[in-house]
Design a protein around this motif. Structure first.
Motif, short mmCIF file in Angstrom:
data_model
loop_
_atom_site.label_atom_id
_atom_site.label_comp_id
_atom_site.label_asym_id
_atom_site.label_seq_id
_atom_site.Cartn_x
_atom_site.Cartn_y
_atom_site.Cartn_z
N ARG A 135 0.87 -1.18 0.00
CA ARG A 135 0.00 0.00 0.00
C ARG A 135 0.91 1.24 0.00
NH1 ARG A 135 -2.60 -0.71 4.39
NH2 ARG A 135 -4.48 -1.65 3.51
N LEU A 136 0.61 2.18 -0.91
CA LEU A 136 1.33 3.45 -1.00
C LEU A 136 0.42 4.56 -0.50
CD1 LEU A 136 2.82 3.01 -4.60
CD2 LEU A 136 3.75 2.20 -2.43
N ASN A 137 0.91 5.35 0.43
CA ASN A 137 0.13 6.45 0.99
C ASN A 137 0.80 7.76 0.59
OD1 ASN A 137 -1.58 4.61 2.51
ND2 ASN A 137 0.22 4.31 3.84
N LEU A 138 0.07 8.60 -0.13
CA LEU A 138 0.57 9.88 -0.61
C LEU A 138 -0.20 11.00 0.07
CD1 LEU A 138 0.46 8.97 -4.42
CD2 LEU A 138 2.32 8.53 -2.82
N TYR A 139 0.55 11.97 0.63
CA TYR A 139 -0.12 13.09 1.30
C TYR A 139 0.43 14.41 0.76
CZ TYR A 139 -1.47 16.50 4.84
OH TYR A 139 -1.98 17.61 5.47
N ASN A 140 -0.50 15.29 0.38
CA ASN A 140 -0.15 16.62 -0.13
C ASN A 140 -0.54 17.67 0.91
OD1 ASN A 140 0.31 18.97 -1.56
ND2 ASN A 140 -1.49 18.75 -2.89
N PRO A 141 0.44 18.27 1.63
CA PRO A 141 0.11 19.26 2.64
C PRO A 141 -0.11 20.66 2.07
CG PRO A 141 2.46 18.93 2.61
CD PRO A 141 1.89 18.01 1.58
N LEU A 142 0.12 20.83 0.76
CA LEU A 142 -0.01 22.15 0.15
C LEU A 142 -1.48 22.51 -0.02
CD1 LEU A 142 2.72 21.69 -2.62
CD2 LEU A 142 3.00 22.59 -0.30
N THR A 143 -1.73 23.79 -0.23
CA THR A 143 -3.11 24.25 -0.38
C THR A 143 -3.63 24.07 -1.80
OG1 THR A 143 -2.29 26.49 -0.78
CG2 THR A 143 -2.85 25.92 1.49
N HIS A 144 -2.75 23.74 -2.75
CA HIS A 144 -3.18 23.57 -4.14
C HIS A 144 -2.92 22.13 -4.56
CE1 HIS A 144 1.11 24.68 -4.19
NE2 HIS A 144 1.19 23.81 -5.18
N SER A 145 -3.61 21.72 -5.61
CA SER A 145 -3.45 20.35 -6.12
C SER A 145 -2.14 20.24 -6.90
CB SER A 145 -4.63 19.97 -7.02
OG SER A 145 -4.67 20.84 -8.16
N VAL A 146 -1.63 19.00 -7.01
CA VAL A 146 -0.39 18.76 -7.74
C VAL A 146 -0.59 17.53 -8.62
CG1 VAL A 146 1.05 19.77 -5.94
CG2 VAL A 146 0.60 17.31 -5.91
N GLN A 147 0.18 17.50 -9.73
CA GLN A 147 0.22 16.32 -10.58
C GLN A 147 1.40 15.46 -10.15
OE1 GLN A 147 -2.15 15.74 -12.92
NE2 GLN A 147 -3.11 17.64 -12.21
#
Length: 534
Positions: A455-467
């Motif tokens: 299982r891979l868990n990805l977390y984006n703490p930024l306020t904008h979306s990313v590719q």
């Protein structure tokens, strides 16, 4: 007009008013004003540097009252002993060698500090994790430790970057000092030049004289600072020229131009040779061993190298490429001339002077590449286009800064206006990438079978979306009795023959995404399987 030797000789004081620096030389323009009487005279400029190329001297009078004749360049030997110059060059060389050794020692000490800090961080994280689990440590102490470690690491990173640049500058100075010392030891006494300009004045009045000439021992190369972080889709690029010279005269507060041209010593048009092609006489190679002529972006090169470093994960080269011909031709780069933003002072001491050329802002598309098998952070890559009205970006090294902190350097090739290019911006520790083994199961006594689920868990703490592109690798069998099957993938995956699994995701701001996959390896009972240690 009378004979030059019978004319009145009038010394002229001139100042350098403009300099154009080429890759290995420079063109200098001097101006001076003198009051002249009607009749014939000879203007004299003295103490021009020994690096002057006599055949390049030109003179021009800014007045319709004056008629200039052929310029005469006279070398004047300096018969005084130049032992003082050799002694000074020796002392300079020794001082630079001492400074270079000190810079290397300082850089090594900073590297040891960073290694110690990383080890301390790793040990502390385990200790504090255990303390939190047993409720023996308060969460505020963990926050204080993280803040301290981050500040110390940032300080060390900036100090290492600054010391590395200092060491590189010292290395360049040391090379020039060694060359200068060698030249002084083997050279004849120095010479300087006197320039005589015969002319005729139709009437009495002032005359502004302009003299241009080329000198050796001057050079420049481009470099860049690239900053990003606060605005996710914008990159700021500071364009610089590193200029140094040892021509024998200082350029004090003058406009500087930079050119990539190489002034030819001969105006003769070179005759092109025939370009022959033929059928290859070499034996054909199997596609699996054919060298790849395809180029990848730097971030993908890093990606494939790191994946290839894992046990049993050698990646075959790309196939379907033509072999490169033996005779290659470098792509031509147009002659570029740049103008410094401000006047500059470049002393004749061979020290590198950083001259600002331009400040640009690029619209960029930032994407991420995650390698969970290798790193718990994602690599950041910028896709940019040089504006149609922008300056050409010459091959050079760019120092990268994010949110004011130094993160490394990147080198890129020539980028013309309207051309797209990519920059690898290193790891972005803000995006979290975690990989966990969910299942490892061995079954079937008659035919060994291994099931592995992750299982891979990805977390984006930024306020904008990313590719983000996520790359994982499953084993590739080299034996027909060993079978590898990808059984589960959520979301669906794109898989290559080399076992590279790729997911392309849009990760929303302050959001978490999960990837789950499972593969199975079957191999005969009683055989030993290698390469599955990861």
């Amino acid at each position: 007009m009378g004979h030059p030797s019978l004319m009145t000789t009038i010394p002229v004081e001139t100042q350098i008013v403009a300099v154009t620096v080429y890759p290995t030389q420079a063109r200098v323009t001097r101006q001076g004003t003198v009051q002249l009487a009607q009749g014939d005279a000879t203007l004299e400029l003295i103490d021009l540097p020994a690096t002057l190329q006599p055949q390049t001297v030109q003179a021009q009078g800014h007045s319709s009252k004056a008629t200039l004749q052929t310029v005469e360049v006279i070398p004047i030997p300096d018969l005084a002993p130049h032992s003082d110059a050799i002694h000074e060059a020796t002392e300079t060389l020794r001082n630079l060698e001492d400074q270079f050794r000190q810079a290397k020692d300082h850089l090594a000490a900073l590297g040891l500090k960073r290694t110690f800090l990383e080890a301390l961080s790793e040990r502390s994280s385990r200790t504090f994790s255990l303390g939190l689990a047993q409720q023996q440590i308060d969460l505020s102490r963990v926050t204080d430790l993280l803040t301290y470690l981050e500040a110390q690491y940032q300080t060390l990173a900036e100090a290492i970057a600054q010391q590395e640049r200092h060491k590189q500058d010292l290395d360049q100075q040391l090379q020039r000092a060694r060359h200068n010392h060698q030249v002084l030891q083997s050279a004849l006494p120095n010479i300087c030049y006197r320039v005589c300009i015969p002319l005729h004045m139709a009437t009495t009045g002032p005359l502004t004289i302009e003299v241009t000439y080329q000198v050796e021992q001057a050079q420049w190369h481009p470099c860049y600072d690239i900053r990003f972080g606060k605005t996710p889709d914008r990159l700021k690029l500071d364009y610089f020229a590193n200029v140094c010279q040892q021509t024998g005269e200082d350029w004090s507060d003058v406009p500087i131009r930079l050119s990539t041209a190489t002034p030819e010593k001969s105006p003769m048009l070179p005759e092109p040779n025939a370009w022959y092609i033929d059928v290859s006489r070499k034996l054909p190679k199997s596609p699996a061993h054919k060298p790849s002529g395809r180029t990848r972006s730097p971030i993908l090169n890093d990606t494939y190298r790191m994946l290839g470093a894992l046990p049993g994960s050698e990646l075959p080269p790309l196939t379907g490429e033509l072999e490169p011909r033996e005779q290659t031709f470098a792509s031509a780069i147009a002659v570029v001339q740049l103008k410094a933003l401000h006047t500059a002072t470049i002393l004749s001491d061979s020290k590198v002077q950083r001259v600002p050329v331009a400040r640009c802002e690029f619209a960029s598309q930032l994407t991420y590449v995650a390698l969970p098998q290798r790193c718990d952070a994602a690599y950041l890559q910028a896709h940019l286009t040089n504006p149609a009205d922008g300056l050409p970006l010459l091959p050079g090294t760019a120092q990268l800064f994010r949110d004011g902190g130094y993160i490394g350097q990147e080198r890129f090739d020539y980028v013309a206006p309207s051309q797209s290019f990519e920059l690898s911006l290193g790891l972005d520790e803000r995006l979290s990438v975690q990989r966990e083994l969910v299942q490892r199961h061995i079954t079937d006594a008659s035919n060994n079978q291994v099931q592995l689920a992750y299982r891979l868990n990805l977390y984006n703490p930024l306020t904008h979306s990313v590719q983000i592109t996520v790359l994982e690798q499953i084993p590739v069998s080299r034996n027909e009795e060993v079978k590898v099957n990808l059984e589960v993938s959520k979301p669906p995956v794109t898989q290559s023959n080399a076992g590279i699994c790729q997911w392309d995701l849009t990760l929303e701001g302050r959001a978490t995404a999960h990837i789950e996959y499972q593969y199975q390896v079957n191999y005969p009972c009683g055989t030993a399987l290698t390469g599955l240690e990861m």
